[in-house]
Design a protein around this motif. Structure first.
Motif, PDB file in Angstrom:
ATOM      1  N   ARG A 190      34.313  37.178  30.864  1.00 44.42           N
ATOM      2  CA  ARG A 190      33.518  37.844  31.900  1.00 44.42           C
ATOM      3  C   ARG A 190      34.221  37.808  33.251  1.00 44.42           C
ATOM      4  NH1 ARG A 190      27.771  35.113  29.951  1.00 44.42           N
ATOM      5  NH2 ARG A 190      27.364  36.608  28.246  1.00 44.42           N
ATOM      6  N   TRP A 191      34.916  36.719  33.498  1.00 40.67           N
ATOM      7  CA  TRP A 191      35.671  36.597  34.748  1.00 40.67           C
ATOM      8  C   TRP A 191      36.748  37.665  34.832  1.00 40.67           C
ATOM      9  CZ3 TRP A 191      40.440  33.205  35.351  1.00 40.67           C
ATOM     10  CH2 TRP A 191      40.800  33.046  36.684  1.00 40.67           C
ATOM     11  N   LEU A 192      37.516  37.830  33.754  1.00 46.05           N
ATOM     12  CA  LEU A 192      38.572  38.830  33.744  1.00 46.05           C
ATOM     13  C   LEU A 192      38.007  40.248  33.726  1.00 46.05           C
ATOM     14  CD1 LEU A 192      41.043  37.112  31.251  1.00 46.05           C
ATOM     15  CD2 LEU A 192      41.298  37.314  33.733  1.00 46.05           C
ATOM     16  N   ASP A 193      36.914  40.436  32.992  1.00 42.15           N
ATOM     17  CA  ASP A 193      36.303  41.765  32.957  1.00 42.15           C
ATOM     18  C   ASP A 193      35.885  42.211  34.345  1.00 42.15           C
ATOM     19  OD1 ASP A 193      36.667  41.966  30.253  1.00 42.15           O
ATOM     20  OD2 ASP A 193      34.603  41.406  29.721  1.00 42.15           O
ATOM     21  N   PHE A 194      35.371  41.283  35.148  1.00 41.76           N
ATOM     22  CA  PHE A 194      34.976  41.644  36.507  1.00 41.76           C
ATOM     23  C   PHE A 194      36.196  42.018  37.345  1.00 41.76           C
ATOM     24  CE2 PHE A 194      34.157  40.606  40.966  1.00 41.76           C
ATOM     25  CZ  PHE A 194      33.027  41.374  41.202  1.00 41.76           C
ATOM     26  N   GLN A 195      37.315  41.299  37.164  1.00 36.91           N
ATOM     27  CA  GLN A 195      38.519  41.629  37.925  1.00 36.91           C
ATOM     28  C   GLN A 195      39.015  43.032  37.572  1.00 36.91           C
ATOM     29  OE1 GLN A 195      38.900  39.196  40.086  1.00 36.91           O
ATOM     30  NE2 GLN A 195      37.401  38.093  38.822  1.00 36.91           N
ATOM     31  N   GLY A 196      38.818  43.429  36.314  1.00 37.61           N
ATOM     32  CA  GLY A 196      39.310  44.737  35.896  1.00 37.61           C
ATOM     33  C   GLY A 196      38.300  45.854  35.996  1.00 37.61           C
ATOM     34  N   ASN A 197      37.119  45.562  36.500  1.00 37.81           N
ATOM     35  CA  ASN A 197      36.084  46.593  36.613  1.00 37.81           C
ATOM     36  C   ASN A 197      36.352  47.444  37.846  1.00 37.81           C
ATOM     37  OD1 ASN A 197      33.653  48.046  36.995  1.00 37.81           O
ATOM     38  ND2 ASN A 197      32.517  46.459  35.898  1.00 37.81           N
ATOM     39  N   LYS A 198      36.565  48.734  37.634  1.00 40.70           N
ATOM     40  CA  LYS A 198      36.901  49.617  38.753  1.00 40.70           C
ATOM     41  C   LYS A 198      35.743  49.806  39.730  1.00 40.70           C
ATOM     42  CE  LYS A 198      35.919  53.802  35.996  1.00 40.70           C
ATOM     43  NZ  LYS A 198      34.690  54.198  36.569  1.00 40.70           N
ATOM     44  N   ASP A 199      34.541  49.329  39.345  1.00 40.41           N
ATOM     45  CA  ASP A 199      33.388  49.475  40.220  1.00 40.41           C
ATOM     46  C   ASP A 199      33.118  48.234  41.068  1.00 40.41           C
ATOM     47  OD1 ASP A 199      32.701  52.076  39.291  1.00 40.41           O
ATOM     48  OD2 ASP A 199      31.832  51.177  37.491  1.00 40.41           O
ATOM     49  N   ASN A 200      34.019  47.264  41.037  1.00 42.59           N
ATOM     50  CA  ASN A 200      33.764  46.035  41.797  1.00 42.59           C
ATOM     51  C   ASN A 200      34.146  46.150  43.267  1.00 42.59           C
ATOM     52  OD1 ASN A 200      36.553  45.833  41.891  1.00 42.59           O
ATOM     53  ND2 ASN A 200      36.684  44.072  40.504  1.00 42.59           N
ATOM     54  N   GLY A 201      34.654  47.306  43.664  1.00 48.98           N
ATOM     55  CA  GLY A 201      35.008  47.518  45.062  1.00 48.98           C
ATOM     56  C   GLY A 201      36.405  47.107  45.422  1.00 48.98           C
ATOM     57  N   LEU A 202      37.121  46.463  44.481  1.00 43.77           N
ATOM     58  CA  LEU A 202      38.480  45.991  44.763  1.00 43.77           C
ATOM     59  C   LEU A 202      39.500  46.561  43.794  1.00 43.77           C
ATOM     60  CD1 LEU A 202      37.691  42.230  45.509  1.00 43.77           C
ATOM     61  CD2 LEU A 202      38.176  44.023  47.178  1.00 43.77           C
ATOM     62  N   ALA A 203      39.148  46.627  42.502  1.00 44.39           N
ATOM     63  CA  ALA A 203      40.107  47.096  41.492  1.00 44.39           C
ATOM     64  C   ALA A 203      40.365  48.593  41.677  1.00 44.39           C
ATOM     65  CB  ALA A 203      39.572  46.824  40.091  1.00 44.39           C
ATOM     66  N   PRO A 204      41.648  49.016  41.676  1.00 41.69           N
ATOM     67  CA  PRO A 204      41.952  50.442  41.876  1.00 41.69           C
ATOM     68  C   PRO A 204      41.771  51.269  40.613  1.00 41.69           C
ATOM     69  CG  PRO A 204      43.978  49.199  41.678  1.00 41.69           C
ATOM     70  CD  PRO A 204      42.865  48.193  41.623  1.00 41.69           C
ATOM     71  N   LEU A 205      41.664  50.605  39.459  1.00 45.83           N
ATOM     72  CA  LEU A 205      41.508  51.324  38.192  1.00 45.83           C
ATOM     73  C   LEU A 205      40.868  50.388  37.175  1.00 45.83           C
ATOM     74  CD1 LEU A 205      44.971  51.579  36.392  1.00 45.83           C
ATOM     75  CD2 LEU A 205      44.388  49.843  38.055  1.00 45.83           C
ATOM     76  N   GLN A 206      40.562  50.951  36.006  1.00 49.82           N
ATOM     77  CA  GLN A 206      39.905  50.164  34.978  1.00 49.82           C
ATOM     78  C   GLN A 206      40.941  49.416  34.140  1.00 49.82           C
ATOM     79  OE1 GLN A 206      36.530  49.899  34.619  1.00 49.82           O
ATOM     80  NE2 GLN A 206      36.903  48.347  33.063  1.00 49.82           N
ATOM     81  N   ILE A 207      40.711  48.101  33.972  1.00 53.86           N
ATOM     82  CA  ILE A 207      41.586  47.272  33.146  1.00 53.86           C
ATOM     83  C   ILE A 207      40.722  46.607  32.081  1.00 53.86           C
ATOM     84  CG2 ILE A 207      43.251  45.387  33.096  1.00 53.86           C
ATOM     85  CD1 ILE A 207      43.650  45.793  36.114  1.00 53.86           C
ATOM     86  N   ASP A 208      41.102  46.794  30.829  1.00 58.50           N
ATOM     87  CA  ASP A 208      40.368  46.176  29.725  1.00 58.50           C
ATOM     88  C   ASP A 208      41.154  44.964  29.235  1.00 58.50           C
ATOM     89  OD1 ASP A 208      38.382  48.151  29.787  1.00 58.50           O
ATOM     90  OD2 ASP A 208      39.601  49.493  28.565  1.00 58.50           O
ATOM     91  N   PHE A 209      40.532  43.778  29.394  1.00 63.15           N
ATOM     92  CA  PHE A 209      41.187  42.539  28.987  1.00 63.15           C
ATOM     93  C   PHE A 209      40.765  42.187  27.559  1.00 63.15           C
ATOM     94  CE2 PHE A 209      41.347  42.254  33.592  1.00 63.15           C
ATOM     95  CZ  PHE A 209      42.570  41.645  33.851  1.00 63.15           C
ATOM     96  N   HIS A 210      41.758  41.828  26.750  1.00 58.83           N
ATOM     97  CA  HIS A 210      41.491  41.399  25.373  1.00 58.83           C
ATOM     98  C   HIS A 210      42.103  40.014  25.184  1.00 58.83           C
ATOM     99  CE1 HIS A 210      40.078  45.409  24.235  1.00 58.83           C
ATOM    100  NE2 HIS A 210      41.112  45.884  24.929  1.00 58.83           N
ATOM    101  N   LEU A 211      41.251  39.066  24.832  1.00 55.92           N
ATOM    102  CA  LEU A 211      41.696  37.688  24.632  1.00 55.92           C
ATOM    103  C   LEU A 211      41.823  37.439  23.147  1.00 55.92           C
ATOM    104  CD1 LEU A 211      39.439  35.871  27.267  1.00 55.92           C
ATOM    105  CD2 LEU A 211      41.569  37.147  27.600  1.00 55.92           C
TER     106      LEU A 211
END
Length: 1341
Positions: A190-211
């Motif tokens: 969830r922590w990484l998903d938030f970093q990669g969410n383009k709607d969080n106001g900071l990420a410039p694009l969508q990043i999908d993290f797979h662990l």
């Protein structure tokens, strides 16, 4: 298992997954699908070999991503210079909240460094979507890609960061980086998903993290990223420190739980105190029974002859004779000139009462219950002097009882339950209320102006010229900036589950991430309040389970207003606006009461309600006094015939007695007012009752004795009054001196209310005695004249036949006591039962003493119809956190030195036993420390603010502002702003003092969330040289609901501060007088309960000392009688406290005042009977106890018990629960317990341990061998001459005389109809045969 991950990559966009090959490279500008600014642009698709880093890139790479630099070879990277600059900005933003833990900050930076710049980027990256439109240079912007991490790597990086604290809030930094999950539900995924969410106001694009777990491969040549990770207890480099204990549990030494409150005292499985009290009762009972058996039952030895007596006896006789002569002379003189004496008494009392014009009535609880020199008052004065008074709180709590909740399906955040009160119509109503309050103005007559909210509100981010929008209003609607349009906003949400998002989605996100400037929904709304600060859900919501904020049962709106010292004209402003606040909220409550429950309070509410109740209860107190007056007026009369009722009525005399009591009270209050001492409502309510009990008793004793006494042959009216006064005045003097000295010693109390009460009571009792000996005696003399003249009471102009009645009426109570009560009470079989019963009550009282609750809950100070009771009920039910608690440091500490800084802060490199670290550890044991949220720390945030990587502290290097502070929002390249420090390190003392003011005035922004304005600008006080004079660190208590919890929280906070103070004093250069102390607004009220038990014991013990001493002296050094008095009064107190526990009367300063008063009232119940026993002429203790009970019991019941009871019972109808509990219940207990001990236990006790009757020896034939002198009991006087006859012995029932030479004869001069006649015995003994055949009065001639 590895096959389950295959098929995710798209070879068409990233066909090559090889070492040294990139997946993208370069900056392709802004993402066309996103609105608003972002820290960086999107990369360009480039599945090509990684280029060699240029010198410029390599230089920047060493500071941003040092792990990617190949010191012994060629460094290749997959990021351009522009990308690296954007990466530096992104890492700086995260470092603002993570830099305090170096390993976490480094691990988090490495995530981005590998994602953006790793030369092996294509091995773990797979581009999944690109823009359809190319850039001007022909590059393809990447819009979405996949990252594959080893699960071990992601979990280790997350573990290093999950406990990092956010000093400004006391919470966890991870809560701001995990979206709607907050800190408790956050995981690595969830922590990484938030970093990669383009709607969080900071990420410039969508990043999908797979662990991926170990052994699992995604296929297509992809290798999950798995670089080294530093655990939080490891230092990333030799120049850095491991994370501190506060941020990393692995860095902590083993925690030793603090010792909690001691367990209940038990002996085996039984209550230890109960066992001890039971054993004590058994031992005392056994001792008593053994002593009784050894004495042969109830038999008494015959009176023992004695000689001339010792020195003490002769001194006592001399003192007694002197008192008798003095009071006889005084009574005769006053009766001779009553008008003159009455006028002098009126002038003196009236003159002293004039001082009431300067009376100051104290209603401030702080002034009433906290001594000016007390620790809490001194600490409050220090805090207010440096930081200003504690903010004023105005609060509204809204609930929707019975309203059903609903389940909301969020397309972004999943399923959430919403309570009935979290509905749009309720939020709209709440918004309407706040809009009304924002527009509310109040007229301040003292200033002659209208006052609006912005004139009085606390505006942390714009304190100088605030607007309404700058006011700190905490409410759930602030998540929408109190904007109706934002609340009603909806938007279409794209993504995996497209759909509409609205206020539900925004609220779900904000309650978990209140510090966010942009939510992750298509609404793109900020979570920050309109005034610019965060709204924490535990302040705006209440009654939720765990972290289920959307299930909250209560919405809490809090207006924080500035507070001002008394005398400041702005205090009137805020009081006026609060009055309008209450009016507006009452109107809101009335309009929405059909579907909402609205409770509320203003800072002024408590005092307003107490003042209202005091006014409404005036008729109750007036009725109480009228009943007492009516009783005295009726009971004082001596009615012998219907035709003489108007003559024998004593209404005027009763009114005069009441005026005497009132004059004593007013004179004492006036004198103290002239001396500058303030008074209080409790004095006005208690002292008149107390003085009335004392005064009425004396009135009854004097008047009834005068009525029952017959004038002797040849005795004038004035001489008769002098003789009667000589009989009763010593008893009155004994009680008055005992009580006055008792209260005077009670004035040694440190509590102002107790001290002023004791002083007022002492003076009032002294004045009452003096006025009774002068003014009231004069009134009695005038009434005597009126009655003898046959004039009507109240109308002296009319009358009937002259002359006195032939004999006084015996009344009803006295014959009952003589014929029925005392024979039963003092029966040989009943007396042991009485002793055992009262021993049991005393031991039970001792046990119950430990069960009495100590404290005073705020609710008890309010009337039963107060709106505040509903508010306190809601507060106790729904409040999630308690009041803020500040840990204040005094001057004399060097914060700027490295050692000084490390002993305060809690981040990496700080001492493990530092101030903030110690407070944080205390919150781990909230059941003991009562702290729920750790203290915020301006020192920690200042150190983070200084770190170059955050970009917060910068200096203009050129231009007109050269050398000045450069804000993080300044992007002007011409300013040439550079970091304040060239690397992460502790500042020098000079740098500390230079940069600290910049930090305190830096407004928090997205670029630098660590700015100190609003959070810390009022937490540090410096002089002109930059020396810190005081600072404070704010923590939060857990919810406290009872005065016992508030007291325990104060004790725990002080213990914590006293624990850390020696540590800070050990820092080199610290002033030995430096200290840390806790402060919150409630401490000054609850400090008294830390010492009230000890102080009460000392005060009551001091009150008992003069009771014994004065009794001992005035009873002619009679030890036994004095000890009986002392023991009985002590038992009265013990039983009173026991009944307090049974009737739910808590012990506090108000109860202590009543207990001190109980000592005075008990003296009235006990001392008169003890004196009568000491004066008795009977030959046995039982006979003397019988006589004392009969003669004095009726007067004690009539003068004390029946005077108190009517007035006390009326108080049960008072609206103020404080009056009901502490004046009705407690005074009723005191009166009934005192009556029982005085009329039941004391006579029996005296019959066992009273002073033995002694007969005169040969040398004492001319003396009457009696117990030492006291007043009023039937007594034998030493002979006094009149004409040619020697009157040898006189009793209250007749006159016995003999001629000088006829010792063996006895002549009866008078009889008393209820007690028989006097007869002569062969031995020269005059006997008065009583109605009871076994009892007689004996006097030796």
């Amino acid at each position: 298992m590895g096959d389950t991950w295959r098929g995710w990559a798209r070879p068409s966009l990233t066909p090559r997954h090889e070492p040294g090959v990139c997946a993208f490279y370069g900056d392709c500008g802004k993402n066309p699908e996103l609105n608003g600014p972002r820290p960086s642009g999107v990369p360009c698709l480039s599945n090509t070999p990684a280029p060699v880093a240029s010198a410029l890139v390599l230089s920047l790479l060493r500071s941003v991503c040092p792990e990617l630099v190949q010191e012994n070879g060629t460094t290749r990277v997959c990021c351009s210079l522009q990308q690296l600059i954007s990466l530096q900005l992104s890492v700086g933003l995260s470092s603002t909240v993570l830099a305090r833990c170096p390993s976490c900050s480094r691990n988090f930076a490495n995530l981005y460094c590998h994602n953006i710049c790793s030369p092996d980027q294509s091995l773990f990256t797979n581009v999944t979507r690109v823009s359809e439109n190319k850039t001007d240079t022909g590059d393809v912007p990447v819009l979405e890609y996949q990252l594959f991490y080893r699960d071990r790597y992601a979990e280790a990086a997350f573990a290093s960061c999950r406990n990092v604290r956010l000093p400004a809030t006391g919470g966890y930094a991870i809560a701001t980086m995990c979206g709607s999950y907050g800190a408790e539900l956050c995981t690595a995924q969830r922590w990484l998903d938030f970093q990669g969410n383009k709607d969080n106001g900071l990420a410039p694009l969508q990043i999908d993290f797979h662990l991926l777990p170990n052994g699992s491969e995604p296929g297509e040549g992809i290798t999950p990223l798995d670089p080294p990770v530093w655990s939080c207890d490891q230092a990333p480099s030799a120049e850095q420190e491991p994370c501190s204990c506060q941020d990393c549990p692995r860095s902590c030494a083993p925690l030793v739980p603090p010792s909690g409150p001691p367990p209940p005292f038990r002996i085996g499985n039984a209550d230890g105190v109960l066992v001890i009290c039971a054993v004590l009762f058994a031992a005392l009972a056994l001792l008593f029974l053994v002593a009784l058996l050894c004495r042969g039952g109830s038999a008494e030895p015959p009176p023992k002859p004695r000689g001339r007596g010792g020195c003490a006896q002769r001194a006592g006789d001399a003192w007694q004779s002197a008192l008798e002569r003095a009071f006889r002379w005084w009574g005769t003189a006053v009766a001779t000139r009553p008008v003159v004496v009455l006028l002098v008494a009126l002038v003196v009392a009236g003159g002293l009462s004039v001082g009431l014009m300067t009376l100051r009535l104290t209603t401030d609880p702080v002034e009433l219950w906290s001594a000016p020199g007390s620790r809490a008052r001194q600490e409050k004065a220090f805090h207010d002097r440096h930081f200003g008074p504690f903010m004023r709180t105005n609060q509204v709590i809204v609930t929707a009882p019975g309203r059903a909740g609903r389940t909301y399906e969020s397309v972004v955040l999943g399923t959430k339950n919403f309570s009935g009160v979290l509905a749009e119509d309720v939020l709209q109503a709440l918004l309407e209320l706040q809009e009304t309050l924002s527009a509310t103005t109040a007229w301040a007559p003292g200033s002659g102006r209208n006052v609006s909210l912005q004139d009085v509100c606390y505006a942390p981010l714009n304190p100088t010229k605030p607007s309404v929008a700058d006011c700190a209003v905490n409410s759930v609607t602030q998540y929408f900036q109190n904007n109706r349009s934002n609340l009603e906003l909806t938007a279409w949400q794209d993504g995996k589950n497209p759909g509409t998002v609205d206020w539900h989605d925004h609220l779900i996100y904000c309650v978990s991430s209140p510090l966010s400037f942009n939510d992750i929904t298509a609404l793109e709304l900020s979570c920050m309040a309109e005034y610019g600060g965060p709204v924490f859900p535990y302040i705006a919501l209440g009654g939720y389970p765990g972290t289920g904020y959307t299930e909250a049962e209560a919405l809490i709106v809090t207006y924080s207003l500035n507070n001002f010292e008394a005398g400041d004209p702005r205090l009137e402003w805020v009081l006026s606006w609060e009055r309008e606040f209450l009016r507006v909220v009452r109107d809101f409550q009335r309009r929405h009461g059909h579907n909402l429950s609205v409770t509320f309070m203003a800072e002024r509410s408590l005092e307003d309600e107490i003042n209202r109740t005091s006014g409404e209860d005036i008729p109750v107190f007036a009725t109480s006094y009228l009943l007492v007056f009516a009783y005295i007026a009726l009971a004082l009369g001596e009615y012998t015939a219907w035709r003489r009722v108007l003559v024998e009525s004593k209404v005027t005399l009763a009114l005069g007695g009441i005026v005497v009591v009132l004059g004593a009270v007013l004179a004492s209050m006036g004198l103290l007012a002239l001396l500058g001492l303030p008074s209080s409502l409790i004095i006005i309510e208690v002292v008149p009752f107390l003085v009335l009990a004392v005064g009425a008793d004396n009135i009854f004793i004097f008047v009834q004795e005068l009525q029952q006494s017959q004038r002797e042959p040849g005795e004038t009216r004035e001489q008769h009054m002098g003789r009667v006064l000589a009989q009763v005045a010593p008893s009155m003097l004994l009680c008055s001196i005992s009580e006055a000295v008792c209260f005077l010693l009670g004035a040694l109390s440190s509590m102002p209310a107790v001290r002023t009460f004791a002083l007022t009571a002492s003076l009032a009792i002294a004045f009452d005695f003096l006025l009774q000996m002068s003014g009231f005696v004069a009134l009695v003399a005038l009434d005597y004249r009126r009655q003898e003249a046959g004039r009507f009471d109240l109308c002296c102009c009319c009358g009937t036949d002259k002359g006195r009645p032939t004999g006084g009426g015996a009344g009803l109570l006295r014959p009952f006591l003589q014929r029925y009560y005392t024979p039963v009470l003092l029966h040989r079989l009943v007396r042991p039962v009485v002793v055992l019963l009262f021993l049991f009550l005393a031991c039970a009282g001792l046990f119950l003493l430990f069960q009495v609750s100590v404290g005073l809950d705020q609710e008890l100070a309010l009337p039963e119809d107060s709106y505040m009771l509903q508010y306190f009920s809601a507060l106790n039910q729904y409040l999630a956190v308690g009041v803020p608690t500040y840990f204040v440091t005094t001057s004399g500490y060097n914060f700027s030195s490295t050692n000084g800084t490390n002993a305060i802060c809690s981040s990496s490199g700080c001492d493990n036993d530092s101030l903030t670290q110690t407070i944080q550890l205390a919150t781990e044991f909230a059941n003991v420390s009562y702290l729920a949220i750790p203290a915020n720390s301006w020192v920690d945030d200042f150190l983070d603010w200084l770190k170059p990587i955050t970009g917060c502290c910068r200096i203009h290097q050129s231009g007109e502002h050269q050398g000045e502070f450069c804000s993080s929002t300044n992007t002007d390249k011409e300013s040439n702003c550079t970091s304040c420090l060239n690397r992460t390190r502790r500042p020098t003392p000079e740098e500390f003092e230079r940069f600290l003011p910049w930090f305190l005035q830096d407004r928090p922004t997205v670029q630098c969330a660590k700015g100190g304005l609003g959070a810390y600008d009022t937490s540090v006080v410096m002089d002109a040289n930059g020396t810190i004079l005081a600072s404070r660190f704010m923590a939060y208590q857990r919810p406290l609901r009872t005065s016992q919890e508030y007291t325990a929280a104060l004790r725990a906070a002080r213990a914590l501060a006293e624990h850390v103070t020696p540590t800070l004093r050990a820092v080199p250069g610290t002033d030995p007088a430096f200290r840390v102390f806790p402060y919150t607004v409630t401490y000054v009220y609850y400090e008294q309960y830390l010492t009230v038990v000890y102080e009460g014991l000392v005060t009551l013990a001091l009150c008992l000392v003069p009771t014994f001493a004065v009794s001992f002296l005035l009873l002619g050094m009679d030890v036994r009688s004095s000890l009986a008095t002392l023991l009985t009064i002590a038992m009265v107190l013990l039983d009173t406290v026991g009944f307090m526990a049974l009737w739910d009367v808590p012990y506090n300063a108000v109860a202590l005042i009543n207990l001190v008063a109980a000592v005075g009232i008990s003296v009235e119940f006990v001392s008169h009977i003890t004196c009568a026993f000491a004066r008795s002429c009977q030959s046995t203790r039982v006979a003397r106890a019988t006589e004392a009970t009969v003669t004095m019991g009726s007067k004690v019941v009539a003068g004390v018990a029946m005077t108190n009871l009517p007035g006390v019972v009326v108080l049960a109808f008072a609206k103020a629960r404080l009056v009901q509990i502490f004046f009705f219940r407690l005074n009723l207990i005191i009166t009934l317990v005192g009556l029982a001990h005085g009329l039941v236990f004391l006579p029996v006790l005296l019959s066992y341990i009273g002073t033995e009757r002694v007969t005169p020896g040969d040398g004492d034939r001319d003396r009457v061998a009696l117990s030492p002198f006291c007043a009023l009991a039937p007594k034998c006087h030493r002979g006094w001459g009149r004409g040619d006859r020697m009157w040898g012995t006189r009793t209250s029932w007749g006159h016995v005389g003999h001629s000088p030479g006829s010792v063996g004869t006895c002549s009866t001069q008078g009889t008393y109809k209820d007690f028989g006649i006097f007869t002569a015995s062969p031995t020269g003994t005059c006997r008065a045969q009583w109605g009871h055949p076994t009892t007689f009065l004996q006097g030796h001639l």
